[in-house]
Enzyme design. Structure first.
Site, PDB file in Angstrom:
ATOM      1  N   HIS A   1       0.806  -1.317   0.242  1.00  0.00           N
ATOM      2  CA  HIS A   1       0.054  -0.239  -0.235  1.00  0.00           C
ATOM      3  C   HIS A   1       0.487   1.149   0.702  1.00  0.00           C
ATOM      4  O   HIS A   1       1.958   1.298   0.490  1.00  0.00           O
ATOM      5  CB  HIS A   1      -0.620   0.129   0.985  1.00  0.00           C
ATOM      6  CG  HIS A   1      -0.415   0.202   2.204  1.00  0.00           C
ATOM      7  ND1 HIS A   1      -0.159  -1.180   3.205  1.00  0.00           N
ATOM      8  CD2 HIS A   1       0.330   1.283   3.257  1.00  0.00           C
ATOM      9  CE1 HIS A   1       0.754  -0.825   4.401  1.00  0.00           C
ATOM     10  NE2 HIS A   1       1.081   0.563   4.726  1.00  0.00           N
TER      11      HIS A   1
HETATM   12  P1  TYD Z   1      -1.601  -4.256   7.675  1.00  0.00           P
HETATM   13  O1  TYD Z   1      -2.258  -2.824   6.955  1.00  0.00           O
HETATM   14  O2  TYD Z   1      -2.653  -5.786   6.526  1.00  0.00           O
HETATM   15  O3  TYD Z   1      -0.535  -4.417   7.632  1.00  0.00           O
HETATM   16  P2  TYD Z   1       0.565  -4.371   6.432  1.00  0.00           P
HETATM   17  O4  TYD Z   1       0.968  -2.785   5.741  1.00  0.00           O
HETATM   18  O5  TYD Z   1       1.341  -4.694   7.447  1.00  0.00           O
HETATM   19  O6  TYD Z   1       0.277  -5.014   5.822  1.00  0.00           O
HETATM   20  O7  TYD Z   1      -2.931  -4.207   9.487  1.00  0.00           O
HETATM   21  C1  TYD Z   1      -2.835  -5.429   9.564  1.00  0.00           C
HETATM   22  C2  TYD Z   1      -4.775  -4.713   9.940  1.00  0.00           C
HETATM   23  O8  TYD Z   1      -4.172  -4.160  11.665  1.00  0.00           O
HETATM   24  C3  TYD Z   1      -5.539  -4.813   9.471  1.00  0.00           C
HETATM   25  O9  TYD Z   1      -6.406  -4.806  10.159  1.00  0.00           O
HETATM   26  C4  TYD Z   1      -5.183  -3.119   9.962  1.00  0.00           C
HETATM   27  C5  TYD Z   1      -4.828  -2.965  11.560  1.00  0.00           C
HETATM   28  N1  TYD Z   1      -3.914  -1.808  11.877  1.00  0.00           N
HETATM   29  C6  TYD Z   1      -4.361  -1.143  12.688  1.00  0.00           C
HETATM   30  O10 TYD Z   1      -5.190  -1.470  13.697  1.00  0.00           O
HETATM   31  N2  TYD Z   1      -3.751  -0.083  13.243  1.00  0.00           N
HETATM   32  C7  TYD Z   1      -2.019  -0.050  12.585  1.00  0.00           C
HETATM   33  O11 TYD Z   1      -1.766   1.093  13.385  1.00  0.00           O
HETATM   34  C8  TYD Z   1      -1.936  -0.695  11.641  1.00  0.00           C
HETATM   35  C9  TYD Z   1      -0.387  -0.099  10.788  1.00  0.00           C
HETATM   36  C10 TYD Z   1      -2.620  -1.391  11.030  1.00  0.00           C
END
Ligand code: TYD
Length: 134
Positions: free
Chosen positions: A50
């Site tokens: 992303h």
């Molecule tokens: P995700 O965006 O998939 O993580 P990465 O970028 O490491 O692949 O996030 C995983 C889950 O965590 C998603 O349901 C969103 C949640 N999340 C939060 O609740 N707060 C946060 O600060 C972050 C970064 C993620």
């Protein structure tokens, strides 16, 4: 212009060990509103996939190592983070993926805003479109 912007933190080290201090507006080039960290990471998966429209972040690999792919819509670069005394800036509108996590990897991310799903661009084609218009 390099997509890879590393910050070398000052290590305060003596015979007892090493310490790094990070302050918002000083070592971290924004006010800190959130810290999150990833651990127990599987080496079989990539994460991230992303970009953010506004969020500023600095990633620090506190333990072990991992690799990053950064992409601004035109250029791609990869790098390995392997030092708790070094931070990687992840600026807005930079697509990023993390991979190749060592089994002891602890990846801390310092962010300029609270979590806001509407700031995410999770579709690569959409990202390239928005990056071209930025
Ligand atoms: P995700 O965006 O998939 O993580 P990465 O970028 O490491 O692949 O996030 C995983 C889950 O965590 C998603 O349901 C969103 C949640 N999340 C939060 O609740 N707060 C946060 O600060 C972050 C970064 C993620």
């Amino acid at each position: 212009m390099s997509l890879v912007k590393l910050i070398d933190f000052r290590e305060i080290a003596d015979t007892r060990g090493a310490l790094v201090a990070l302050e918002g507006g000083n070592e971290i080039p924004f006010e800190i509103r959130r810290v999150y960290y990833l651990y127990q990471l599987s080496n079989s998966f990539h994460r991230g996939f992303h970009a953010h429209r506004k969020l500023e972040q600095v990633a620090v690999c506190l333990s072990g190592s991992c690799s990053f792919l950064l992409d601004d819509g035109l250029n791609r670069q990869t790098l390995k983070l392997a030092s708790p005394a070094q931070g990687l800036r992840i600026e807005p509108m930079v697509w990023h993926e993390m991979f190749d996590f060592s089994s002891d990897c602890v990846l801390m991310v310092i962010a300029s805003e609270h979590y806001d799903e509407s700031d995410y661009i999770r579709d690569y084609e959409q990202f390239v479109k928005e990056a071209a218009n930025a």
